[in-house]
Design a protein around this motif. Structure first.
Motif, PDB file in Angstrom:
ATOM      1  N   ASN A  50      77.099 -15.819  42.604  1.00  0.00           N
ATOM      2  CA  ASN A  50      77.916 -15.190  41.569  1.00  0.00           C
ATOM      3  C   ASN A  50      78.941 -16.174  40.999  1.00  0.00           C
ATOM      4  OD1 ASN A  50      76.554 -12.809  41.833  1.00  0.00           O
ATOM      5  ND2 ASN A  50      78.118 -11.802  43.075  1.00  0.00           N
ATOM      6  N   LEU A  59      79.238 -17.342  37.203  1.00  0.00           N
ATOM      7  CA  LEU A  59      80.498 -17.200  36.487  1.00  0.00           C
ATOM      8  C   LEU A  59      80.904 -18.518  35.827  1.00  0.00           C
ATOM      9  CD1 LEU A  59      83.000 -15.506  35.761  1.00  0.00           C
ATOM     10  CD2 LEU A  59      84.022 -16.314  37.892  1.00  0.00           C
ATOM     11  N   LYS A  60      80.752 -19.621  36.527  1.00  0.00           N
ATOM     12  CA  LYS A  60      81.095 -20.927  35.956  1.00  0.00           C
ATOM     13  C   LYS A  60      80.199 -21.260  34.775  1.00  0.00           C
ATOM     14  CE  LYS A  60      83.059 -22.951  40.150  1.00  0.00           C
ATOM     15  NZ  LYS A  60      82.904 -23.959  41.192  1.00  0.00           N
ATOM     16  N   LYS A  61      78.898 -20.992  34.892  1.00  0.00           N
ATOM     17  CA  LYS A  61      77.971 -21.260  33.796  1.00  0.00           C
ATOM     18  C   LYS A  61      78.315 -20.416  32.566  1.00  0.00           C
ATOM     19  CE  LYS A  61      73.952 -22.662  36.543  1.00  0.00           C
ATOM     20  NZ  LYS A  61      72.575 -22.303  36.931  1.00  0.00           N
ATOM     21  N   LEU A  62      78.611 -19.148  32.791  1.00  0.00           N
ATOM     22  CA  LEU A  62      78.966 -18.269  31.691  1.00  0.00           C
ATOM     23  C   LEU A  62      80.278 -18.699  31.039  1.00  0.00           C
ATOM     24  CD1 LEU A  62      77.926 -14.774  33.094  1.00  0.00           C
ATOM     25  CD2 LEU A  62      76.779 -16.109  31.323  1.00  0.00           C
ATOM     26  N   ALA A  63      81.238 -19.141  31.822  1.00  0.00           N
ATOM     27  CA  ALA A  63      82.513 -19.621  31.281  1.00  0.00           C
ATOM     28  C   ALA A  63      82.299 -20.870  30.424  1.00  0.00           C
ATOM     29  CB  ALA A  63      83.495 -19.891  32.410  1.00  0.00           C
ATOM     30  N   ILE A  64      81.441 -21.767  30.879  1.00  0.00           N
ATOM     31  CA  ILE A  64      81.147 -22.987  30.110  1.00  0.00           C
ATOM     32  C   ILE A  64      80.455 -22.625  28.793  1.00  0.00           C
ATOM     33  CG2 ILE A  64      79.718 -25.076  30.089  1.00  0.00           C
ATOM     34  CD1 ILE A  64      80.389 -25.359  33.099  1.00  0.00           C
ATOM     35  N   ALA A 101      80.692 -19.792  27.180  1.00  0.00           N
ATOM     36  CA  ALA A 101      81.696 -19.154  26.317  1.00  0.00           C
ATOM     37  C   ALA A 101      82.602 -20.201  25.677  1.00  0.00           C
ATOM     38  CB  ALA A 101      82.513 -18.145  27.112  1.00  0.00           C
ATOM     39  N   LEU A 102      83.017 -21.207  26.422  1.00  0.00           N
ATOM     40  CA  LEU A 102      83.867 -22.265  25.869  1.00  0.00           C
ATOM     41  C   LEU A 102      83.126 -23.079  24.808  1.00  0.00           C
ATOM     42  CD1 LEU A 102      85.770 -23.537  29.031  1.00  0.00           C
ATOM     43  CD2 LEU A 102      86.740 -22.414  27.027  1.00  0.00           C
TER      44      LEU A 102
END
Length: 178
Positions: free
Chosen positions: A9, A13-18, A20-21
């Motif tokens: 998870n 989360l880190k992949k999704l944050a990247i 999104a950025l």
């Protein structure tokens, strides 16, 4: 098991944050990229700067001009040029008025899009004032007159002796109820 699920998870989360950025950065960069593309290609620009030198004695060839309009199918507007035909000289400032009536019983917003015949003449007609530069709002039954001020560039090829300047009028969806 919970620890491995937690780490999966966390990686997600880190992949999704990247992602999104990156998406935010791309969206933020679109405006300057669009400006650079428009400057490089000449899109979305109004050529007014060339008109100033033409006013002092640069008048030349005589051009037959016809003015016309058409309205999007189903749009209850009446659009007409108050002058349908003119003989103009290149380099002279010309003003033609258009009259637009909203024949509906509701507030409407429209946008005019110019077109030229022959199409090659479009780059030589320099509009200084035109109702096509922005959206136009009309109350029910309202009639307005709009000037179109332009000059025909003396650099226009001699083989173009007639020009039709016509406007297509379209409703701007979602703007009428403002």
């Amino acid at each position: 098991m919970e620890s491995s699920q937690h780490s999966v998870n966390l990686v997600l989360l880190k992949k999704l944050a990247i992602i999104a950025l990156v998406m935010f950065g791309f969206a933020w960069a679109l405006v300057p990229m669009y400006r650079v593309i428009c400057e490089a290609t000449g899109l979305n620009q109004i050529a007014v700067a060339d008109a100033a030198p033409m006013q002092a004695g640069a008048a030349g060839a005589q051009i037959e001009m016809t003015f016309d309009s058409m309205v999007q199918a189903g749009l209850p507007w009446r659009v007409r040029p108050l002058t349908s035909h003119l003989k103009v000289k290149t380099g002279e400032f010309i003003r033609v008025d258009y009259e637009i009536t909203n024949a509906s019983d509701r507030r409407m917003v429209g946008q005019a899009v110019p077109r030229y015949l022959p199409a090659a003449a479009g780059e030589y007609v320099k509009k200084l004032d035109c109702f096509c530069f922005k959206q136009q709002s009309f109350e029910p039954g309202q009639t307005k007159r709009f000037p179109v001020v332009f000059v025909v560039d003396p650099k226009m090829p001699r083989d173009i002796s007639t020009i039709t300047l016509a406007y297509s009028i379209f409703e701007v969806p979602g703007q009428g109820g403002l």
